[in-house]
Scaffold this motif. Structure first.
Motif, PDB file in Angstrom:
ATOM      1  N   ARG A  38       0.872  -1.172   0.000  1.00  0.00           N
ATOM      2  CA  ARG A  38       0.000   0.000   0.000  1.00  0.00           C
ATOM      3  C   ARG A  38       0.907   1.219   0.000  1.00  0.00           C
ATOM      4  NH1 ARG A  38      -3.763   0.526   4.654  1.00  0.00           N
ATOM      5  NH2 ARG A  38      -4.852   1.822   3.141  1.00  0.00           N
ATOM      6  N   ASP A  71      -4.756   5.683   0.470  1.00  0.00           N
ATOM      7  CA  ASP A  71      -6.108   6.015   0.922  1.00  0.00           C
ATOM      8  C   ASP A  71      -6.305   7.530   0.919  1.00  0.00           C
ATOM      9  OD1 ASP A  71      -8.554   6.185   2.121  1.00  0.00           O
ATOM     10  OD2 ASP A  71      -8.062   4.947   3.856  1.00  0.00           O
ATOM     11  N   ARG A 128     -20.490  11.811   9.080  1.00  0.00           N
ATOM     12  CA  ARG A 128     -21.035  10.461   9.281  1.00  0.00           C
ATOM     13  C   ARG A 128     -19.960   9.606   9.967  1.00  0.00           C
ATOM     14  NH1 ARG A 128     -21.378   9.396   3.072  1.00  0.00           N
ATOM     15  NH2 ARG A 128     -19.341  10.351   3.376  1.00  0.00           N
ATOM     16  N   VAL A 145     -18.307   7.008   8.965  1.00  0.00           N
ATOM     17  CA  VAL A 145     -17.170   6.680   8.102  1.00  0.00           C
ATOM     18  C   VAL A 145     -16.240   7.886   7.938  1.00  0.00           C
ATOM     19  CG1 VAL A 145     -18.380   7.193   5.931  1.00  0.00           C
ATOM     20  CG2 VAL A 145     -16.480   5.580   5.928  1.00  0.00           C
ATOM     21  N   ASP A 146     -16.814   9.100   7.982  1.00  0.00           N
ATOM     22  CA  ASP A 146     -15.995  10.308   7.835  1.00  0.00           C
ATOM     23  C   ASP A 146     -15.038  10.458   9.015  1.00  0.00           C
ATOM     24  OD1 ASP A 146     -17.567  10.739   5.617  1.00  0.00           O
ATOM     25  OD2 ASP A 146     -18.927  12.105   6.650  1.00  0.00           O
ATOM     26  N   PRO A 170     -10.579  -0.853   6.723  1.00  0.00           N
ATOM     27  CA  PRO A 170     -11.770  -0.068   7.075  1.00  0.00           C
ATOM     28  C   PRO A 170     -13.015  -0.432   6.276  1.00  0.00           C
ATOM     29  CG  PRO A 170      -9.865   1.365   6.834  1.00  0.00           C
ATOM     30  CD  PRO A 170      -9.416   0.007   6.450  1.00  0.00           C
ATOM     31  N   TYR A 184     -16.368  -1.835   8.051  1.00  0.00           N
ATOM     32  CA  TYR A 184     -17.643  -1.115   8.187  1.00  0.00           C
ATOM     33  C   TYR A 184     -18.773  -1.892   7.506  1.00  0.00           C
ATOM     34  CZ  TYR A 184     -14.128   2.428   9.220  1.00  0.00           C
ATOM     35  OH  TYR A 184     -13.042   3.086   9.723  1.00  0.00           O
ATOM     36  N   VAL A 198      -9.094   1.427   1.322  1.00  0.00           N
ATOM     37  CA  VAL A 198      -9.320   2.815   0.920  1.00  0.00           C
ATOM     38  C   VAL A 198     -10.611   3.342   1.549  1.00  0.00           C
ATOM     39  CG1 VAL A 198      -9.507   4.395  -1.026  1.00  0.00           C
ATOM     40  CG2 VAL A 198      -8.019   2.420  -1.191  1.00  0.00           C
ATOM     41  N   THR A 199     -10.477   3.882   2.742  1.00  0.00           N
ATOM     42  CA  THR A 199     -11.616   4.471   3.452  1.00  0.00           C
ATOM     43  C   THR A 199     -12.349   5.487   2.583  1.00  0.00           C
ATOM     44  OG1 THR A 199     -10.102   4.458   5.327  1.00  0.00           O
ATOM     45  CG2 THR A 199     -12.245   5.466   5.681  1.00  0.00           C
ATOM     46  N   MET A 200     -11.547   6.264   1.829  1.00  0.00           N
ATOM     47  CA  MET A 200     -12.153   7.341   1.043  1.00  0.00           C
ATOM     48  C   MET A 200     -13.098   6.815  -0.030  1.00  0.00           C
ATOM     49  SD  MET A 200     -11.297  10.116   2.480  1.00  0.00           S
ATOM     50  CE  MET A 200     -11.724  11.429   1.338  1.00  0.00           C
ATOM     51  N   LEU A 240     -15.338   4.703   0.502  1.00  0.00           N
ATOM     52  CA  LEU A 240     -16.634   4.653   1.168  1.00  0.00           C
ATOM     53  C   LEU A 240     -17.108   6.073   1.489  1.00  0.00           C
ATOM     54  CD1 LEU A 240     -18.480   2.329   1.888  1.00  0.00           C
ATOM     55  CD2 LEU A 240     -17.449   2.232   4.149  1.00  0.00           C
ATOM     56  N   VAL A 241     -16.161   6.924   1.855  1.00  0.00           N
ATOM     57  CA  VAL A 241     -16.497   8.324   2.137  1.00  0.00           C
ATOM     58  C   VAL A 241     -17.083   8.986   0.896  1.00  0.00           C
ATOM     59  CG1 VAL A 241     -15.463  10.587   2.573  1.00  0.00           C
ATOM     60  CG2 VAL A 241     -14.816   8.630   3.997  1.00  0.00           C
ATOM     61  N   ARG A 242     -16.470   8.715  -0.254  1.00  0.00           N
ATOM     62  CA  ARG A 242     -16.859   9.392  -1.494  1.00  0.00           C
ATOM     63  C   ARG A 242     -18.011   8.714  -2.208  1.00  0.00           C
ATOM     64  NH1 ARG A 242     -11.175  11.390  -2.656  1.00  0.00           N
ATOM     65  NH2 ARG A 242     -11.354  13.355  -1.504  1.00  0.00           N
TER      66      ARG A 242
END
Lengths: 643, 643
Positions: A135, A140, A155, A157-158, B299, B303, B368-370, B372-374
């Motif tokens: 990674r 990310d 939210r 997740v944010d 992440p 989630y 990649v959390t983002m 899900l954020v995006r």
């Protein structure tokens, strides 16, 4: 005539709702303050400014697997038949998931694909592709990238993205403070003892909960007496400290409605009266740069006015969009009359029967909180419309999820206390199902089945000729419809009397003789048909009955009325008498049955309903009320003919 | 081969998600406890039992107006030309709104319709109808009626009905306690200092917020080391006190993934591995009658697993339905490959362009959390499907309100830091608008406009022949499309170098000579085209560049990469260097322009966008970054032809 002129003077004008809102906004000076909070504690908060990542995630090249880090180029010749060996530290390094991939390594091989020869030597049989299972820095989140714009609502997740990028404090909009001032001499707190003529103050608490839900900071002021000086002091103080002030009641044009005059004196009034029903007596003004909104005392008016005028201000401060309710096209089960020149907000029940959404109005009185509690949706009739005819289609705003409406069993007919228990028990068995019941009387129930507006009707109609129940009515009205009559229960009807039976009523003749006030039921109600039969059999006429003309819509309403009047008597079911602590003299054992379309009876929902009715749990609950005899596994009666 | 067999041994099996859920429920012993709370403090709580009204509302016959109470019968003869007079106390009584209407009065006449002759005498000119302007006992709520069934979620208006009927304490379901155990030696708290190889623990906080949102009571345990004995003690303790236990990470099959073995030892494991991508390494088991759910460390996997398995348990305890997301039919902008035998959960961007919803996948990596954020929505590819072709339609679950998606400007193309500022500024002007941007490079931006998938593309494409920007590319690719090229800004491209420029790179030749690691951009990116031109002009080939094959997708990613490696060099814009504290050597002043369809340019949204670009506020913000020259009121260039 004089009176009406006075009224016109007091209400400056009935302003269209949207015009009043627009005008309010031209005066609204939104003090949008910033407050820094911990990201981990920011759920639901609104960003005051864009937020940028403090750190990359990952912040180093991280292994995505447990394995060995290698230099990809050095593995290119590895093959199942020609394994290559690598030396620790020099040619490979052990890494676990999340570990840094140390320079100069640029690929990771999964541990399962590695043959460990000795402590320092491994063998691999496949080449690694550069950057495989790594990674890279910022995969990310890249440091300095904008994570969220201002106005974003945080939210769960944010919070992950914020913490992952070490953005541990964020600037959010300070919640606007809304001070709520309940006024009225007649008001007492819900926990106080209450006497006749006093009203429980609950609007303030409801406002506070709405405001909290909308993202504001409610401050509920203690009840203020209807005295101009107290109101004045309170308003001035509130205007200094709050972002928005809501003052409840006193917004009308009565002799004690000082509010509008006080606001005008201390500041400015823009609006007094909006062209809506309910909700008309709204005041919008300003004191010391703070918007003051006076909302009517009647709950439905009050909550609607709050949504129309306070919610938009809160959303403006928070800089978020106002939530929009889902819309649904429905068929109207009744004619609904609109008010020319005003918007009408009609609370509606919606049932899903035979693939159609059918909506019927709930009580329109602004004082009936339950009309809003029970509403599945809201029909808004524009000021230019006189309303809708029965059977017309209209668009309504949903107050409940469409799914919940779709899965409800529509029960229209006579009122019985067991129906609520049945609904509750249905929900206990399948939480998605509920019974939506309207108490309109047995005959109206039959008509609802006829018109395809209900799944089930509760009926108890005595045939005065045969002294039998229900069947003859169905044959008369539903001959062309295939229905099932399900024998549900027997219950005791009798005289409902004030405790001790002060007038000593024993029969229908006594009612006339002793000039008792009779509390009657609505036309088409089985109980009324029974009473009319008793009158006829006693050779009495309806004109001899005091109170005959006034109609109640349920047994409990009759009982409540009897409870409050020593001269009263009503006819109703035993459990209603028991619930209200009344005396009860039995008159008849009546059959209260469930009428259903055959299609519903044979549907899964219909079967579930019968199963719940026949369940031990339901029998127990009904036994707990007393006065009922439930039918154990009765034979359903098939009536009518295939359509 | 050996390795794969080992893996099979560790993952008991990849169980279908719904099967795993169903099986979990057969083991779940929902301890639904009742807790009594104040009605005024019950917002959002779930009723454990049906609630009945404690008192009627009103609890007496109340006047609905300020006026006089009369006996209706005595007013029947009143007429404009034959007013009648009434005596106080005997024939009428003054009442204010909310006052009791004293017996024997049975109607109220509004004060405005009363002519006050003296202190004790009034005159009326119209008869009163019995019960007019009276709110009878129980008009709103009748004592003993069922207000709400069990399972009802309390809303603000419900609190009104409860308090109005003096139902001040209600039985609600005690929130289920969910203990969250984060594990891992590499984890540190977000507020701790962090070194390479350490990861910030944020999943636990995210879990706690999800659980709170779903109505559970989260308890976040401190981080537990990856040691079997610590994990064992913590799990045993948690299983005793919690209703549900979530243990994070260690759910996979690596050497340090003890969790599954510990759960098996202390209790029972039902599931290890569900057939989903991402989310596969989930453990579901039981210790001492408490469900234990082990969720992966990544992440997105974590989630999703929480929503699949923990939310249903919370809803079951609360006896409420699981929330359902809105569905939307979308056209897929790209081919999307599914995994045979597993459900794929693909986070999607959705744009509304030319009346169609077009969806494109976000990065699929579970880390990649983002993504899900995006995400605007989630595409679920069933296990039996290999995926979708570009242009196919599919149903996706919405993660954002449809309105927000509908009003977004879809920006696809080259990355520039000002685009986020522009988005933020658009939102400041009109909070309903936002810019949804995907950074895919200039050429891909042009293609998105060509395919009708974007409103705007940011492009900076140097023509190596003419040394001019953008126009020749548009003419080549978009000859048949009517578009507008809006000259947006000029920006400095240059070498991004570690602080101090340790390798002393001055030009492209130095990169080869000094064997620097070049951090490249993806194919079609303007920056890569620039680099290729520099190489060609210097007579160098791409093979001579170390790192040429690895691609980054934004200036910030390149800068982050350079920052972490003393041997690295990248090509990118000045603000990226500034943001990361890198050295910068200018190479070219390039034109970064906005390409739009003419239809969008002339739409209201297009005009709003241009207005924001030309606003002082935006100019100021861009000046704050530095290194940009915004075009003041440029002439838009109309290209292509009418379609």
């Amino acid at each position: 005539m004089m009176a009406k002129e006075y009224k016109r003077k007091v209400y400056l004008q009935d302003k269209p709702r949207l015009e009043a809102k627009q005008q309010m906004f031209t005066h609204f000076n939104s003090k949008r303050e910033i407050e820094w909070v911990d990201s981990s504690d920011s759920l639901g908060r609104v960003l005051a400014k864009p937020v940028f990542a403090n750190s990359s995630m990952p912040h180093y090249h991280a292994s995505a697997m447990d394995g060995v880090a290698v230099i990809a180029e050095e593995t290119f010749s590895a093959h199942e038949h020609r394994p290559i060996q690598l030396k620790k530290d020099l040619e490979f390094a052990y890494v676990d998931t999340g570990n840094e991939v140390p320079s100069p390594f640029d690929a990771v091989i999964m541990i399962e694909q590695v043959n460990e020869i000795s402590e320092d030597i491994i063998e691999i049989i496949e080449p690694a592709v550069p950057w495989q299972h790594i990674r890279p820095i910022g995969e990310d989140i890249v440091q300095e990238e904008m994570l969220f714009p201002q106005g974003h609502i945080i939210r769960p997740v944010d919070i992950g993205a914020l913490l992952a990028s070490r953005t541990v404090r964020i600037p959010v909009v300070k919640k606007p403070v809304v001070t709520i001032i309940p006024t009225g001499n007649e008001l007492v707190s819900p926990t106080d003892t209450i006497s006749t003529g006093q009203l429980i103050e609950f609007n303030g608490t409801v406002f506070a909960n709405y405001i909290h839900e909308w993202g504001g900071e409610p401050q509920l002021h203690p009840i203020v007496k209807d005295e101009p000086s107290s109101i004045k002091t309170t308003l001035l103080e509130a205007a200094k400290h709050a972002d928005i002030v809501v003052i409840n009641a006193g917004s009308s044009a009565g002799s004690k409605d000082y509010t509008v005059h006080i606001i005008a004196e201390l500041g400015e009034v823009f609006t007094h009266g909006v062209a809506t029903r309910p909700g008309k007596p709204v005041i919008i003004g300003k004191i010391e740069d703070t918007i003051i909104i006076g909302v009517p005392g009647y709950p439905v008016s009050a909550y609607l006015a709050l949504e129309w005028f306070v919610r938009p201000l809160i959303c403006e401060v928070l800089q978020v969009s106002e939530p929009v309710r889902q819309k649904l096209q429905v068929k109207l089960g009744r004619r609904i009359v609109g008010t020319m020149g005003a918007e009408d907000f009609i609370r509606m029940n919606i049932g899903y029967v035979n693939g159609e959404y059918i909506a019927n109005p709930l009580p329109r009185a602004a004082g009936v909180t339950m009309s809003l509690v029970r509403a599945d949706g809201m029909l808004v009739i524009p000021p230019t419309s006189l309303g809708y005819e029965q059977g017309e289609y209209a668009e309504i705003e949903l107050y409940k999820p469409l799914e919940a409406i779709k899965e409800s069993i529509v029960f229209i007919g006579s009122h019985d206390l067991t129906i609520d228990l049945l609904s509750s028990q249905m929900k206990a068995v399948n939480r998605n199902t509920s019974i939506m019941s309207s108490h309109v009387g047995s005959l109206a129930g039959i008509m609802a089945i006829k018109k395809g507006e209900a799944h089930v009707a509760g009926i108890h109609l005595l045939d005065p000729e045969t002294h039998e129940y229900n069947e003859s009515y169905i044959e008369r009205f539903l001959a062309d419809k295939e229905v099932v009559l399900y024998p549900f229960l027997k219950r005791k009807q009798g005289w409902l009397l004030p405790k001790g039976n002060p007038l000593d009523i024993q029969n229908v003749e006594d009612i006339v003789e002793k000039q008792a006030h009779f509390v009657n039921r609505q036309k088409g109600a089985g109980t009324r048909i029974l009473f009319d039969m008793l009158l006829r059999e006693a050779g009495l006429s309806t004109e001899e009955i005091i109170g005959y003309g006034r109609e109640m819509f349920s047994h409990l309403s009759v009982a409540a009325e009897v409870k409050g009047n020593q001269h009263a008597v009503g006819l109703g079911i035993y459990p209603a008498a028991k619930a209200m602590g009344l005396d009860f003299i039995p008159v008849a054992d009546e059959h209260y049955d469930l009428l259903m379309t055959r299609a519903f009876f044979e549907s899964q929902q219909g079967k579930d309903l019968i199963n719940v009715i026949q369940s031990e749990a339901f029998f127990e609950k009904v036994a707990g009320i007393g006065g009922y005899l439930l039918e154990k596994n009765p034979n359903p009666i098939y009536l009518g003919m295939r359509e």
